[in-house]
Design a protein around this motif. Structure first.
Motif, PDB file in Angstrom:
ATOM      1  N   TRP A 166       0.561  -3.291 -19.671  1.00  0.00           N
ATOM      2  CA  TRP A 166       1.151  -4.638 -19.674  1.00  0.00           C
ATOM      3  C   TRP A 166       1.309  -5.194 -21.091  1.00  0.00           C
ATOM      4  O   TRP A 166       2.198  -6.011 -21.352  1.00  0.00           O
ATOM      5  N   ASP A 167       0.461  -4.747 -22.030  1.00  0.00           N
ATOM      6  CA  ASP A 167       0.524  -5.259 -23.407  1.00  0.00           C
ATOM      7  C   ASP A 167       1.360  -4.373 -24.320  1.00  0.00           C
ATOM      8  O   ASP A 167       1.300  -4.521 -25.542  1.00  0.00           O
ATOM      9  N   PRO A 173       7.044  -8.100 -21.004  1.00  0.00           N
ATOM     10  CA  PRO A 173       7.219  -8.601 -19.640  1.00  0.00           C
ATOM     11  C   PRO A 173       8.686  -8.874 -19.294  1.00  0.00           C
ATOM     12  O   PRO A 173       9.112  -8.608 -18.163  1.00  0.00           O
ATOM     13  N   VAL A 176      10.223  -5.700 -18.408  1.00  0.00           N
ATOM     14  CA  VAL A 176       9.779  -5.291 -17.069  1.00  0.00           C
ATOM     15  C   VAL A 176      10.635  -5.972 -16.004  1.00  0.00           C
ATOM     16  O   VAL A 176      11.088  -5.332 -15.041  1.00  0.00           O
ATOM     17  N   LEU A 192       6.178   0.117  -9.685  1.00  0.00           N
ATOM     18  CA  LEU A 192       5.665  -0.165 -11.031  1.00  0.00           C
ATOM     19  C   LEU A 192       4.153  -0.292 -10.935  1.00  0.00           C
ATOM     20  O   LEU A 192       3.651  -1.093 -10.151  1.00  0.00           O
ATOM     21  N   LEU A 193       3.450   0.513 -11.713  1.00  0.00           N
ATOM     22  CA  LEU A 193       1.998   0.410 -11.793  1.00  0.00           C
ATOM     23  C   LEU A 193       1.654  -0.067 -13.194  1.00  0.00           C
ATOM     24  O   LEU A 193       1.817   0.666 -14.172  1.00  0.00           O
ATOM     25  N   ALA A 194       1.243  -1.336 -13.272  1.00  0.00           N
ATOM     26  CA  ALA A 194       0.986  -1.955 -14.578  1.00  0.00           C
ATOM     27  C   ALA A 194      -0.513  -2.124 -14.781  1.00  0.00           C
ATOM     28  O   ALA A 194      -1.225  -2.567 -13.875  1.00  0.00           O
ATOM     29  N   PHE A 195      -0.959  -1.770 -15.973  1.00  0.00           N
ATOM     30  CA  PHE A 195      -2.380  -1.835 -16.315  1.00  0.00           C
ATOM     31  C   PHE A 195      -2.618  -2.961 -17.319  1.00  0.00           C
ATOM     32  O   PHE A 195      -1.965  -3.000 -18.371  1.00  0.00           O
ATOM     33  N   GLY A 196      -3.553  -3.858 -17.003  1.00  0.00           N
ATOM     34  CA  GLY A 196      -3.890  -4.926 -17.933  1.00  0.00           C
ATOM     35  C   GLY A 196      -4.663  -4.416 -19.137  1.00  0.00           C
ATOM     36  O   GLY A 196      -5.287  -3.353 -19.085  1.00  0.00           O
ATOM     37  N   HIS A 197      -4.606  -5.179 -20.229  1.00  0.00           N
ATOM     38  CA  HIS A 197      -5.339  -4.835 -21.452  1.00  0.00           C
ATOM     39  C   HIS A 197      -5.030  -3.419 -21.916  1.00  0.00           C
ATOM     40  O   HIS A 197      -5.913  -2.698 -22.402  1.00  0.00           O
TER      41      HIS A 197
END
Lengths: 236, 236
Positions: A166-167, A173, A176, A192-197
């Protein structure tokens, strides 16, 4: 036993030196997967992933998209090569189509069951192959870039899985949202598989700069989803 | 053998009748999971999911958040009940905290290994439990709503997985962006798994209206990710 050998093919103008990886203990036609490298060109990282997929029963062609098996000497050269190729998206499409046709022409490969996956710029190229409307079943982008090529939109045959940090400073974004809108228009089955940090290059154990950092968790989660997605789409 | 029995607990003011589901052939302390139902109240759908998780080794408390085990007679009543409860998010937090404390107080449950999952309004409630900063390891929202409560933000202990239909009319792309920003601020480990061409209620075999449609593929993909996420976070 896993066989891994250099494998040459051509788009008519340029000779590419990829790598063909498969389990030679298996007979009969198997599903095929293109692995498309990050912007440095085909190296040991992608070949190791090819070996893992070969052990799962796929015939894998690890792709060379610069020609002659060229590998960049470092990020600066890689960036320059990527920029030059990226400026000609029809050429990108032609080169990845040559790899796709090469893989599906192999006698041990079932031409109706082909998937593609790529890292970074290679993730964009996996999407660009799907964007041509090629007879591809599945395309996976791993920290790939989302900008669509300046070409008419085609309805995709491939299902798409995009694994995204995500970053990621290279895929904001807003990018996206634009990608989701494009996929909604053109792709019958997208995720869509989004990973935080998590930033760019999260699969790369050597990535350690701002915005581009290895994440063992995101790497494992994306691999788990990728292997199950391919099993679902290519082994039926 | 799977044991499934009504289980009462209270927040001091209200008595709740949930359901406790576990495998009585297993001994020793096990990880616990709260299953939080969709807006109709606790019913057979959630109890079946509880049985599946119990077979994987979890002690599951299926939650009643309206009190007295109330089930709505249909979507209109469910909507009215949800709206009334949703208007008081501190009360939502108190009620789900009561369920959380009840589950972790059970002798067969390891109080340090608790997860929560919920559907629709229950997805929001799973997130609201995490938002309290509770000592929760994992929270999963399945087509949940993303709006944050009007309460001070806490740093979460729980990792979060949100499974989301991109076309969900109740959780727009703008709401996704706001949620991602909130999670980036408060949650140390968050993921969003978004499914294209998928609306609200995608896990519900009876959902068949515009924007709310069962999707076997999205349902399976979210369950695969949920079970692996819980195994990763709760079984260590």
């Amino acid at each position: 036993m896993i066989s891994s050998t250099p494998h040459s093919y051509s788009d008519g103008d340029t000779t590419f030196i990829g790598r063909l990886v498969h389990d030679d203990a298996v007979s009969g036609q198997r599903p095929g997967v293109l692995i498309i490298p990050a912007f440095g060109g085909l190296g040991s990282f992608e070949i190791e992933r090819a070996e893992e997929l070969a052990a799962l029963g796929y015939v894998v062609l690890a792709v060379d998209y610069y020609g002659e098996g060229a590998q960049a000497s470092g990020p600066e050269q890689a960036g320059a090569w990527m920029s030059a190729l990226n400026a000609d998206r029809p050429l990108v499409a032609r080169r990845i189509t040559a790899a796709f046709e090469e893989l599906r022409s192999l006698p041990m490969v079932d031409p109706a069951r082909i998937g593609a996956m790529g890292y970074c710029f290679g993730g964009k190229i996996a999407l660009d192959l799907a964007r041509t409307g090629a007879d591809l079943r599945a395309a996976v982008s791993l920290h790939g870039l989302f900008d669509a090529p300046p070409m008419p939109r085609q309805t995709m045959k491939a299902a798409v899985l995009a694994c995204h940090g995500w970053d990621d400073p290279l895929a904001t974004p807003e990018a996206v949202l634009a990608f989701a809108a494009e996929m909604t228009e053109t792709c019958p089955d997208w995720q869509l598989l989004a990973f935080g940090h998590t930033g760019h290059a999260f699969t790369n154990p050597n990535a350690n700069s701002a915005g581009m950092m290895y994440s063992p968790a995101a790497s494992q989660r994306s691999w788990d989803n990728l292997t199950r997605f391919f099993a679902d789409k290519l082994k039926v």
